[in-house]
Design a protein around this motif. Structure first.
Motif, PDB file in Angstrom:
ATOM      1  N   GLY A 235       0.841  -1.191   0.000  1.00 45.96           N
ATOM      2  CA  GLY A 235       0.000   0.000   0.000  1.00 45.96           C
ATOM      3  C   GLY A 235       0.872   1.236   0.000  1.00 45.96           C
ATOM      4  O   GLY A 235       1.878   1.285   0.713  1.00 45.96           O
TER       5      GLY A 235
ATOM      6  N   THR B  44      -2.660   6.303  -1.917  1.00 45.31           N
ATOM      7  CA  THR B  44      -2.726   6.581  -3.348  1.00 45.31           C
ATOM      8  C   THR B  44      -3.041   5.317  -4.142  1.00 45.31           C
ATOM      9  O   THR B  44      -3.605   5.395  -5.219  1.00 45.31           O
ATOM     10  CB  THR B  44      -1.412   7.187  -3.869  1.00 45.31           C
ATOM     11  OG1 THR B  44      -0.329   6.303  -3.561  1.00 45.31           O
ATOM     12  CG2 THR B  44      -1.165   8.547  -3.227  1.00 45.31           C
ATOM     13  N   GLU B  45      -2.681   4.156  -3.588  1.00 41.98           N
ATOM     14  CA  GLU B  45      -3.017   2.888  -4.236  1.00 41.98           C
ATOM     15  C   GLU B  45      -2.603   1.726  -3.347  1.00 41.98           C
ATOM     16  O   GLU B  45      -1.788   1.874  -2.442  1.00 41.98           O
ATOM     17  CB  GLU B  45      -2.346   2.744  -5.602  1.00 41.98           C
ATOM     18  CG  GLU B  45      -0.852   2.502  -5.551  1.00 41.98           C
ATOM     19  CD  GLU B  45      -0.233   2.270  -6.926  1.00 41.98           C
ATOM     20  OE1 GLU B  45      -0.942   1.867  -7.868  1.00 41.98           O
ATOM     21  OE2 GLU B  45       0.977   2.494  -7.057  1.00 41.98           O
TER      22      GLU B  45
ATOM     23  N   ALA C 141     -12.571  -3.014  -1.770  1.00 40.04           N
ATOM     24  CA  ALA C 141     -12.248  -2.278  -2.995  1.00 40.04           C
ATOM     25  C   ALA C 141     -13.388  -1.341  -3.390  1.00 40.04           C
ATOM     26  O   ALA C 141     -13.147  -0.242  -3.895  1.00 40.04           O
ATOM     27  CB  ALA C 141     -11.934  -3.237  -4.138  1.00 40.04           C
TER      28      ALA C 141
ATOM     29  N   PHE D 138      -9.394   5.157  -3.631  1.00 41.37           N
ATOM     30  CA  PHE D 138      -8.122   5.074  -4.345  1.00 41.37           C
ATOM     31  C   PHE D 138      -8.086   3.735  -5.066  1.00 41.37           C
ATOM     32  O   PHE D 138      -8.806   2.810  -4.702  1.00 41.37           O
ATOM     33  CB  PHE D 138      -6.929   5.219  -3.385  1.00 41.37           C
ATOM     34  CG  PHE D 138      -6.945   4.223  -2.259  1.00 41.37           C
ATOM     35  CD1 PHE D 138      -6.405   2.958  -2.413  1.00 41.37           C
ATOM     36  CD2 PHE D 138      -7.517   4.558  -1.032  1.00 41.37           C
ATOM     37  CE1 PHE D 138      -6.434   2.031  -1.382  1.00 41.37           C
ATOM     38  CE2 PHE D 138      -7.548   3.636   0.000  1.00 41.37           C
ATOM     39  CZ  PHE D 138      -7.009   2.374  -0.172  1.00 41.37           C
ATOM     40  N   PRO D 139      -7.252   3.612  -6.101  1.00 42.29           N
ATOM     41  CA  PRO D 139      -7.234   2.360  -6.868  1.00 42.29           C
ATOM     42  C   PRO D 139      -6.573   1.205  -6.117  1.00 42.29           C
ATOM     43  O   PRO D 139      -5.612   1.406  -5.363  1.00 42.29           O
ATOM     44  CB  PRO D 139      -6.437   2.711  -8.123  1.00 42.29           C
ATOM     45  CG  PRO D 139      -5.699   3.962  -7.822  1.00 42.29           C
ATOM     46  CD  PRO D 139      -6.409   4.650  -6.704  1.00 42.29           C
ATOM     47  N   ILE D 140      -7.129   0.043  -6.327  1.00 44.20           N
ATOM     48  CA  ILE D 140      -6.515  -1.210  -5.885  1.00 44.20           C
ATOM     49  C   ILE D 140      -6.266  -2.010  -7.152  1.00 44.20           C
ATOM     50  O   ILE D 140      -7.199  -2.342  -7.881  1.00 44.20           O
ATOM     51  CB  ILE D 140      -7.415  -1.984  -4.913  1.00 44.20           C
ATOM     52  CG1 ILE D 140      -7.641  -1.169  -3.637  1.00 44.20           C
ATOM     53  CG2 ILE D 140      -6.805  -3.356  -4.594  1.00 44.20           C
ATOM     54  CD1 ILE D 140      -8.574  -1.820  -2.635  1.00 44.20           C
ATOM     55  N   ARG D 141      -4.990  -2.260  -7.425  1.00 46.05           N
ATOM     56  CA  ARG D 141      -4.614  -3.005  -8.628  1.00 46.05           C
ATOM     57  C   ARG D 141      -4.222  -4.420  -8.241  1.00 46.05           C
ATOM     58  O   ARG D 141      -3.783  -4.666  -7.118  1.00 46.05           O
ATOM     59  CB  ARG D 141      -3.444  -2.321  -9.335  1.00 46.05           C
ATOM     60  CG  ARG D 141      -3.781  -0.951  -9.872  1.00 46.05           C
ATOM     61  CD  ARG D 141      -2.704  -0.358 -10.763  1.00 46.05           C
ATOM     62  NE  ARG D 141      -1.463  -0.083 -10.062  1.00 46.05           N
ATOM     63  CZ  ARG D 141      -0.291  -0.670 -10.347  1.00 46.05           C
ATOM     64  NH1 ARG D 141      -0.200  -1.563 -11.302  1.00 46.05           N
ATOM     65  NH2 ARG D 141       0.788  -0.360  -9.665  1.00 46.05           N
TER      66      ARG D 141
ATOM     67  N   HIS E 263     -12.186  -8.434  -7.871  1.00 44.28           N
ATOM     68  CA  HIS E 263     -11.971  -7.013  -7.580  1.00 44.28           C
ATOM     69  C   HIS E 263     -13.295  -6.245  -7.578  1.00 44.28           C
ATOM     70  O   HIS E 263     -13.554  -5.428  -6.698  1.00 44.28           O
ATOM     71  CB  HIS E 263     -11.007  -6.404  -8.602  1.00 44.28           C
ATOM     72  CG  HIS E 263     -10.877  -4.922  -8.450  1.00 44.28           C
ATOM     73  ND1 HIS E 263     -10.169  -4.350  -7.415  1.00 44.28           N
ATOM     74  CD2 HIS E 263     -11.381  -3.898  -9.188  1.00 44.28           C
ATOM     75  CE1 HIS E 263     -10.250  -3.027  -7.519  1.00 44.28           C
ATOM     76  NE2 HIS E 263     -10.963  -2.737  -8.582  1.00 44.28           N
TER      77      HIS E 263
ATOM     78  N   ILE F 180      -1.427  -2.296  -4.266  1.00 39.76           N
ATOM     79  CA  ILE F 180      -1.137  -3.264  -5.318  1.00 39.76           C
ATOM     80  C   ILE F 180      -1.147  -4.647  -4.683  1.00 39.76           C
ATOM     81  O   ILE F 180      -0.361  -4.935  -3.776  1.00 39.76           O
ATOM     82  CB  ILE F 180       0.225  -3.003  -5.984  1.00 39.76           C
ATOM     83  CG1 ILE F 180       0.274  -1.580  -6.557  1.00 39.76           C
ATOM     84  CG2 ILE F 180       0.502  -4.047  -7.071  1.00 39.76           C
ATOM     85  CD1 ILE F 180       1.658  -1.142  -6.984  1.00 39.76           C
TER      86      ILE F 180
END
Length: 163
Positions: A95, A108-109, A141, A146-149, A135, A111
């Motif tokens: 994170g 910010t994200e 999520a 914020f994005p979770i990739r 996802h 991964i």
């Protein structure tokens, strides 16, 4: 259609009073305990960068863990429904958080980096696609701003012979 509602109640106890309470920023520990009936206690603190105890989980780590485990549980469910036998699943999520000038901050994200071992004969393309579905179903999520990739690796499981 009525939506099912779920409630999650915990008990958070600050254990960091070193005798002077919060008389100043440096006079107290950030230690606390997270618990719920019939569950193990989770020792918490703040990140060591914020005067916390590095041997305890901090809120930022728990957020990353929540995103990872929610994704994993949905993925396992979807694989079971699709007839894909997952034999092993590990993740090493990361994170990223930034501090702002006012002392606050935000993520910010996240991964996710799962490594998945599936039984021979599994459709590897479908196994990858199910990460995308997981996802979109993941409660965590769907709740963050914020994005979770997901950067997944999927391999065929080869059991080793024990001698």
């Amino acid at each position: 259609m009525a939506h099912k509602q779920h409630s999650y109640t915990l008990n958070i106890v600050w254990t960091g009073n070193l005798g002077q309470g919060t008389s100043s920023y440096r006079t107290y520990a950030r230690n606390h305990e997270i618990s719920a009936p019939n569950k193990l206690m989770i020792p918490g603190s703040s990140d060591p960068a914020f005067r916390g105890d590095g041997t305890r989980y901090n809120p930022e780590e728990l957020l990353v863990a929540s995103a990872s485990t929610c994704h994993m549980l949905w993925y396992l469910h979807l694989c079971a429904d699709a007839g894909i036998s997952v034999m092993q699943y590990t993740d090493a999520p990361v994170g990223m958080m930034v501090e702002t000038e006012n002392g606050g901050g935000h993520f910010t994200e996240i991964i996710l980096r799962p490594t998945v071992m599936v039984k021979a004969g599994a459709d590897l393309a479908q196994a990858h696609e199910l990460h995308d579905q997981a996802h979109h179903l993941c409660y965590i999520a769907n709740s963050v701003n914020f994005p979770i990739r997901c950067d997944a690796s999927i391999f065929i499981f080869h059991p080793t012979l024990e001698l």
